[in-house]
Design an enzyme around this catalytic site. Structure first.
Site, mmCIF file in Angstrom:
data_model
loop_
_atom_site.group_PDB
_atom_site.id
_atom_site.type_symbol
_atom_site.label_atom_id
_atom_site.label_comp_id
_atom_site.label_asym_id
_atom_site.label_seq_id
_atom_site.Cartn_x
_atom_site.Cartn_y
_atom_site.Cartn_z
ATOM 1 N N ASP A 1 -2.448 -11.387 1.024
ATOM 2 C CA ASP A 1 -2.171 -12.759 0.555
ATOM 3 C C ASP A 1 -2.692 -13.509 1.572
ATOM 4 O O ASP A 1 -3.283 -13.290 2.772
ATOM 5 C CB ASP A 1 -0.719 -13.043 0.124
ATOM 6 C CG ASP A 1 0.091 -13.303 1.247
ATOM 7 O OD1 ASP A 1 0.004 -12.953 2.666
ATOM 8 O OD2 ASP A 1 1.300 -13.406 0.907
ATOM 9 N N CYS B 1 0.914 -9.079 4.117
ATOM 10 C CA CYS B 1 1.452 -10.228 3.706
ATOM 11 C C CYS B 1 2.186 -10.826 4.998
ATOM 12 O O CYS B 1 1.868 -10.244 6.140
ATOM 13 C CB CYS B 1 2.201 -10.202 2.488
ATOM 14 S SG CYS B 1 3.679 -9.309 2.265
ATOM 15 N N THR C 1 5.444 -10.427 5.706
ATOM 16 C CA THR C 1 6.218 -9.398 6.468
ATOM 17 C C THR C 1 6.108 -8.265 6.019
ATOM 18 O O THR C 1 6.507 -7.314 6.551
ATOM 19 C CB THR C 1 7.762 -9.704 5.491
ATOM 20 O OG1 THR C 1 7.201 -9.513 3.873
ATOM 21 C CG2 THR C 1 8.290 -11.069 5.647
ATOM 22 N N HIS D 1 4.882 13.251 6.858
ATOM 23 C CA HIS D 1 6.029 13.747 6.071
ATOM 24 C C HIS D 1 6.109 13.165 4.437
ATOM 25 O O HIS D 1 6.715 13.880 3.761
ATOM 26 C CB HIS D 1 7.286 13.653 6.681
ATOM 27 C CG HIS D 1 7.782 14.337 7.878
ATOM 28 N ND1 HIS D 1 8.963 14.009 8.497
ATOM 29 C CD2 HIS D 1 7.303 15.068 8.676
ATOM 30 C CE1 HIS D 1 9.041 15.057 9.698
ATOM 31 N NE2 HIS D 1 7.619 15.574 9.601
ATOM 32 N N HIS E 1 7.645 19.549 3.314
ATOM 33 C CA HIS E 1 7.654 18.102 2.955
ATOM 34 C C HIS E 1 6.660 17.983 1.476
ATOM 35 O O HIS E 1 7.095 17.007 0.692
ATOM 36 C CB HIS E 1 6.725 17.373 3.885
ATOM 37 C CG HIS E 1 7.340 17.380 5.058
ATOM 38 N ND1 HIS E 1 8.716 17.062 5.507
ATOM 39 C CD2 HIS E 1 6.877 18.103 6.382
ATOM 40 C CE1 HIS E 1 9.080 17.145 6.656
ATOM 41 N NE2 HIS E 1 7.989 17.730 7.166
HETATM 42 C C1 RB5 Z 1 4.235 -15.892 1.687
HETATM 43 O O1 RB5 Z 1 4.855 -17.241 2.211
HETATM 44 C C2 RB5 Z 1 5.268 -14.860 1.969
HETATM 45 O O2 RB5 Z 1 6.466 -14.938 1.263
HETATM 46 C C3 RB5 Z 1 4.623 -13.477 1.852
HETATM 47 O O3 RB5 Z 1 3.399 -13.458 2.537
HETATM 48 C C4 RB5 Z 1 5.369 -12.190 2.313
HETATM 49 O O4 RB5 Z 1 5.964 -12.389 3.339
HETATM 50 C C5 RB5 Z 1 6.197 -11.732 1.098
HETATM 51 O O5 RB5 Z 1 6.824 -10.725 1.081
#
Ligand code: RB5
Length: 155
Positions: free
Chosen positions: A18, A75, A77, A108, A143
């Site tokens: 993203d 993204c 996180t 695995h 596995h």
């Molecule tokens: C975008 O602000 C953020 O929510 C996205 O990049 C991500 O971290 C979602 O899991």
């Protein structure tokens, strides 16, 4: 066991993200190209806010179809885009912030996609994680039955 890009019959790696991870994604694409992989970067390129599920899905479909051997998605996180990718049948995507996990999800879990959080890991660690993921090979053996059990959950 370790493996290189040239030992793969399909050495294409799809990349998507993203808006939160465009810069890191482009660095990773160049990095893996330098290691012999074909980086199939499907964007986006615009810094405008864009929802991660559609990019996770698009990358996952490239892997599920066999067009690309592996997928790397990002993204903020790494969590949301990983969740979206894992909704596509045949996808095993893990989010990693350390090299041990990145290696183990190949050894695995036979993961075919890696997810990274651009707001979690720095560039140097991200590249090490990518290297750990792409160079490890599934061990099979005991596995394999466990991974087949994951596939059975999709039925
Ligand atoms: C975008 O602000 C953020 O929510 C996205 O990049 C991500 O971290 C979602 O899991």
């Amino acid at each position: 066991m370790s493996i290189t890009a040239t030992q793969q019959t399909n050495n294409r790696v799809v990349l998507s993200s993203d808006h939160a991870a465009i810069a890191l994604r482009l660095v990773i694409a160049a990095h893996i190209e330098a290691r012999g992989w074909v980086a199939v970067d499907i964007g986006p390129t615009s810094p405008e806010s864009t929802p991660y599920p559609q990019h996770g899905e698009a990358a996952a479909r490239r892997v599920a179809s066999g067009d690309c051997r592996f997928g790397i998605v990002l993204c903020g996180t790494g969590q949301g885009i990983m969740m979206a990718a894992n909704k596509i049948k045949g996808i095993r995507c893990g989010v990693c912030a350390d090299t041990f996990s990145a290696r183990m999800i190949r050894l695995h879990n036979n993961a075919n996609m890696l997810s990274l959080g651009a707001r979690v890991v720095g560039e140097g660690l991200a590249l090490d994680i990518v290297d750990a993921f792409l160079s490890a090979e599934f061990e099979g053996g005991r596995h394999a039955a466990r991974v087949e059990m994951i596939a059975a959950l999709e039925a």
